[in-house]
Design a protein around this motif. Structure first.
Motif, PDB file in Angstrom:
ATOM      1  N   THR A 186       0.921  -5.217  -6.431  1.00 16.38           N
ATOM      2  CA  THR A 186       1.844  -4.102  -6.264  1.00 16.38           C
ATOM      3  C   THR A 186       3.183  -4.407  -6.911  1.00 16.38           C
ATOM      4  OG1 THR A 186       0.787  -3.411  -4.208  1.00 16.38           O
ATOM      5  CG2 THR A 186       3.053  -2.681  -4.558  1.00 16.38           C
ATOM      6  N   ARG A 187       3.676  -5.623  -6.720  1.00 17.15           N
ATOM      7  CA  ARG A 187       4.950  -6.009  -7.353  1.00 17.15           C
ATOM      8  C   ARG A 187       4.853  -5.881  -8.874  1.00 17.15           C
ATOM      9  NH1 ARG A 187       5.455 -10.805  -3.583  1.00 17.15           N
ATOM     10  NH2 ARG A 187       7.052 -10.243  -2.045  1.00 17.15           N
ATOM     11  N   SER A 188       3.754  -6.356  -9.428  1.00 15.89           N
ATOM     12  CA  SER A 188       3.582  -6.317 -10.880  1.00 15.89           C
ATOM     13  C   SER A 188       3.530  -4.876 -11.386  1.00 15.89           C
ATOM     14  CB  SER A 188       2.307  -7.067 -11.269  1.00 15.89           C
ATOM     15  OG  SER A 188       2.075  -6.993 -12.649  1.00 15.89           O
ATOM     16  N   ALA A 189       2.731  -4.040 -10.733  1.00 14.92           N
ATOM     17  CA  ALA A 189       2.615  -2.644 -11.161  1.00 14.92           C
ATOM     18  C   ALA A 189       3.927  -1.909 -11.004  1.00 14.92           C
ATOM     19  CB  ALA A 189       1.522  -1.946 -10.353  1.00 14.92           C
ATOM     20  N   ALA A 190       4.633  -2.174  -9.915  1.00 13.92           N
ATOM     21  CA  ALA A 190       5.892  -1.484  -9.673  1.00 13.92           C
ATOM     22  C   ALA A 190       6.922  -1.824 -10.738  1.00 13.92           C
ATOM     23  CB  ALA A 190       6.424  -1.841  -8.286  1.00 13.92           C
ATOM     24  N   ARG A 191       7.017  -3.091 -11.077  1.00 12.62           N
ATOM     25  CA  ARG A 191       7.975  -3.485 -12.118  1.00 12.62           C
ATOM     26  C   ARG A 191       7.601  -2.866 -13.460  1.00 12.62           C
ATOM     27  NH1 ARG A 191       7.775  -8.755  -9.273  1.00 12.62           N
ATOM     28  NH2 ARG A 191       9.744  -8.952  -8.123  1.00 12.62           N
ATOM     29  N   GLU A 192       6.298  -2.805 -13.745  1.00 11.39           N
ATOM     30  CA  GLU A 192       5.848  -2.214 -15.008  1.00 11.39           C
ATOM     31  C   GLU A 192       6.266  -0.752 -15.117  1.00 11.39           C
ATOM     32  OE1 GLU A 192       1.632  -1.276 -17.362  1.00 11.39           O
ATOM     33  OE2 GLU A 192       1.670  -2.692 -15.685  1.00 11.39           O
ATOM     34  N   PHE A 193       6.282  -0.047 -13.989  1.00 12.22           N
ATOM     35  CA  PHE A 193       6.646   1.366 -13.992  1.00 12.22           C
ATOM     36  C   PHE A 193       8.139   1.598 -13.781  1.00 12.22           C
ATOM     37  CE2 PHE A 193       2.159   2.119 -13.744  1.00 12.22           C
ATOM     38  CZ  PHE A 193       1.974   3.412 -14.206  1.00 12.22           C
ATOM     39  N   GLY A 194       8.906   0.528 -13.702  1.00  9.23           N
ATOM     40  CA  GLY A 194      10.348   0.689 -13.605  1.00  9.23           C
ATOM     41  C   GLY A 194      10.881   0.819 -12.197  1.00  9.23           C
ATOM     42  N   VAL A 195      10.072   0.485 -11.198  1.00  2.65           N
ATOM     43  CA  VAL A 195      10.566   0.446  -9.818  1.00  2.65           C
ATOM     44  C   VAL A 195      11.446  -0.783  -9.663  1.00  2.65           C
ATOM     45  CG1 VAL A 195       9.901   0.211  -7.381  1.00  2.65           C
ATOM     46  CG2 VAL A 195       8.501   1.591  -8.943  1.00  2.65           C
ATOM     47  N   THR A 196      12.592  -0.628  -9.015  1.00  6.98           N
ATOM     48  CA  THR A 196      13.455  -1.767  -8.762  1.00  6.98           C
ATOM     49  C   THR A 196      13.242  -2.271  -7.338  1.00  6.98           C
ATOM     50  OG1 THR A 196      15.301  -0.336  -8.114  1.00  6.98           O
ATOM     51  CG2 THR A 196      15.184  -1.001 -10.418  1.00  6.98           C
ATOM     52  N   TRP A 197      13.438  -3.576  -7.165  1.00  6.00           N
ATOM     53  CA  TRP A 197      13.294  -4.226  -5.862  1.00  6.00           C
ATOM     54  C   TRP A 197      14.664  -4.750  -5.466  1.00  6.00           C
ATOM     55  CZ3 TRP A 197       8.421  -4.884  -3.376  1.00  6.00           C
ATOM     56  CH2 TRP A 197       7.328  -4.397  -4.118  1.00  6.00           C
ATOM     57  N   PHE A 224       0.840  -1.194   0.000  1.00  2.80           N
ATOM     58  CA  PHE A 224       0.000   0.000   0.000  1.00  2.80           C
ATOM     59  C   PHE A 224       0.879   1.250   0.000  1.00  2.80           C
ATOM     60  CE2 PHE A 224      -3.075  -3.206   1.170  1.00  2.80           C
ATOM     61  CZ  PHE A 224      -4.188  -2.819   0.437  1.00  2.80           C
ATOM     62  N   CYS A 225       1.217   1.771   1.133  1.00  2.00           N
ATOM     63  CA  CYS A 225       1.873   3.079   1.171  1.00  2.00           C
ATOM     64  C   CYS A 225       3.279   3.072   0.574  1.00  2.00           C
ATOM     65  CB  CYS A 225       1.882   3.612   2.600  1.00  2.00           C
ATOM     66  SG  CYS A 225       0.201   3.860   3.237  1.00  2.00           S
ATOM     67  N   VAL A 226       4.037   1.998   0.788  1.00  2.00           N
ATOM     68  CA  VAL A 226       5.367   1.922   0.177  1.00  2.00           C
ATOM     69  C   VAL A 226       5.248   1.792  -1.333  1.00  2.00           C
ATOM     70  CG1 VAL A 226       7.517   0.614   0.035  1.00  2.00           C
ATOM     71  CG2 VAL A 226       6.420   0.957   2.258  1.00  2.00           C
ATOM     72  N   GLY A 227       4.437   0.825  -1.773  1.00  2.00           N
ATOM     73  CA  GLY A 227       4.314   0.592  -3.205  1.00  2.00           C
ATOM     74  C   GLY A 227       3.733   1.769  -3.968  1.00  2.00           C
ATOM     75  N   TRP A 228       2.675   2.372  -3.422  1.00  2.00           N
ATOM     76  CA  TRP A 228       2.070   3.522  -4.093  1.00  2.00           C
ATOM     77  C   TRP A 228       3.048   4.696  -4.151  1.00  2.00           C
ATOM     78  CZ3 TRP A 228      -3.703   4.657  -4.495  1.00  2.00           C
ATOM     79  CH2 TRP A 228      -4.435   3.474  -4.612  1.00  2.00           C
ATOM     80  N   SER A 229       3.819   4.870  -3.102  1.00  2.00           N
ATOM     81  CA  SER A 229       4.806   5.959  -3.103  1.00  2.00           C
ATOM     82  C   SER A 229       5.867   5.721  -4.167  1.00  2.00           C
ATOM     83  CB  SER A 229       5.471   6.069  -1.721  1.00  2.00           C
ATOM     84  OG  SER A 229       4.537   6.435  -0.728  1.00  2.00           O
ATOM     85  N   ALA A 230       6.294   4.475  -4.323  1.00  2.00           N
ATOM     86  CA  ALA A 230       7.286   4.163  -5.346  1.00  2.00           C
ATOM     87  C   ALA A 230       6.733   4.429  -6.746  1.00  2.00           C
ATOM     88  CB  ALA A 230       7.727   2.711  -5.210  1.00  2.00           C
ATOM     89  N   LEU A 231       5.491   4.037  -6.982  1.00  2.00           N
ATOM     90  CA  LEU A 231       4.865   4.281  -8.287  1.00  2.00           C
ATOM     91  C   LEU A 231       4.795   5.777  -8.583  1.00  2.00           C
ATOM     92  CD1 LEU A 231       1.951   1.691  -8.156  1.00  2.00           C
ATOM     93  CD2 LEU A 231       3.915   1.628  -9.700  1.00  2.00           C
ATOM     94  N   ASP A 232       4.386   6.559  -7.602  1.00  2.00           N
ATOM     95  CA  ASP A 232       4.277   8.000  -7.832  1.00  2.00           C
ATOM     96  C   ASP A 232       5.644   8.664  -7.955  1.00  2.00           C
ATOM     97  OD1 ASP A 232       1.551   8.090  -8.046  1.00  2.00           O
ATOM     98  OD2 ASP A 232       1.193   8.626  -5.944  1.00  2.00           O
ATOM     99  N   ALA A 233       6.642   8.119  -7.291  1.00  2.00           N
ATOM    100  CA  ALA A 233       8.000   8.628  -7.495  1.00  2.00           C
ATOM    101  C   ALA A 233       8.404   8.468  -8.956  1.00  2.00           C
ATOM    102  CB  ALA A 233       8.984   7.894  -6.578  1.00  2.00           C
TER     103      ALA A 233
END
Length: 209
Positions: A194-205, A159-168
């Motif tokens: 969240t993992r799927s959306a983050a990777r799609e937007f270029g967030v690294t884990w 939630f808050c971590v993942g959404w913040s990463a996407l908006d970053a």
């Protein structure tokens, strides 16, 4: 994550919602929350720029199940801005539950971003309320400080971590989630989504901290 990256003045650490209510014993406890505090304290010492976020709700917030007749916590309703999970009452402003975990020790934090003050809109991201258009001001602050990359840890991963990463990423910042320094709620597959959306937007884990 290397020490050189952490020391880079163009990189900021975003510590998300390490508050009493989100840790074990709190009103919306996430398993593993308490265990994050010590390693996050240590990680923060390696960064020149640290931002803390804090959920900060009025008692009559519309995301609380208690404010909807016959609604159960973790059920979902539709709000004008989209689907909304109904939560147990948590992080009500000026209460013990809204305070940072008592062992959180990051005195050099440059900014505290409070989110969720608007009664009608929930707020997961450190950058926007959940309507996606009401900003917190964080993006402007980071740009003024010359920040190009955000490293994220805290609660909750999905939630808050993942959404913040996407908006970053939407604001053009590079974003890395330090997954071992997060804890997830995982409601109805929210962590995988969240993992799927983050990777799609270029967030690294990363598992390195």
């Amino acid at each position: 994550m290397t020490t050189d990256v952490a020391a880079d003045p163009a990189t900021a650490l975003l510590v998300v919602d390490l508050q009493v209510d989100f840790c074990e014993g709190g009103a919306l406890a996430v398993a593993g929350g308490n265990a994050l505090i010590a390693p996050v304290n240590g990680l923060a010492q390696r960064f020149r720029t640290v931002v803390l976020t804090q959920d900060w709700h009025p008692a009559d917030h519309t995301s609380f199940a208690s404010n909807h007749a016959d609604a159960a916590p973790f059920s979902e309703i539709t709000m004008p801005y989209g689907p909304q999970v109904l939560w147990p009452d948590h992080c009500v402003w000026d209460t013990h539950g809204a305070a940072f975990h008592p062992d959180l020790d990051i005195p050099h934090a440059r900014l505290i971003v409070r989110k969720g003050q608007h009664r009608e809109i929930d707020s997961y991201s450190a950058f926007y309320e959940n309507d996606g258009v009401t900003p917190t001001g964080l993006a402007g602050a980071l740009r003024e400080w010359g920040i190009e990359r955000v490293v994220l840890c805290g609660i909750a991963t999905d939630f808050c971590v993942g959404w913040s990463a996407l908006d970053a990423r939407k604001h053009g910042f590079a974003a890395t989630i330090i997954e071992p320094l997060t804890a997830a709620i995982d409601v109805d597959g929210s962590l995988d989504a969240t993992r799927s959306a983050a990777r799609e937007f270029g967030v690294t884990w990363s598992h390195d901290f």
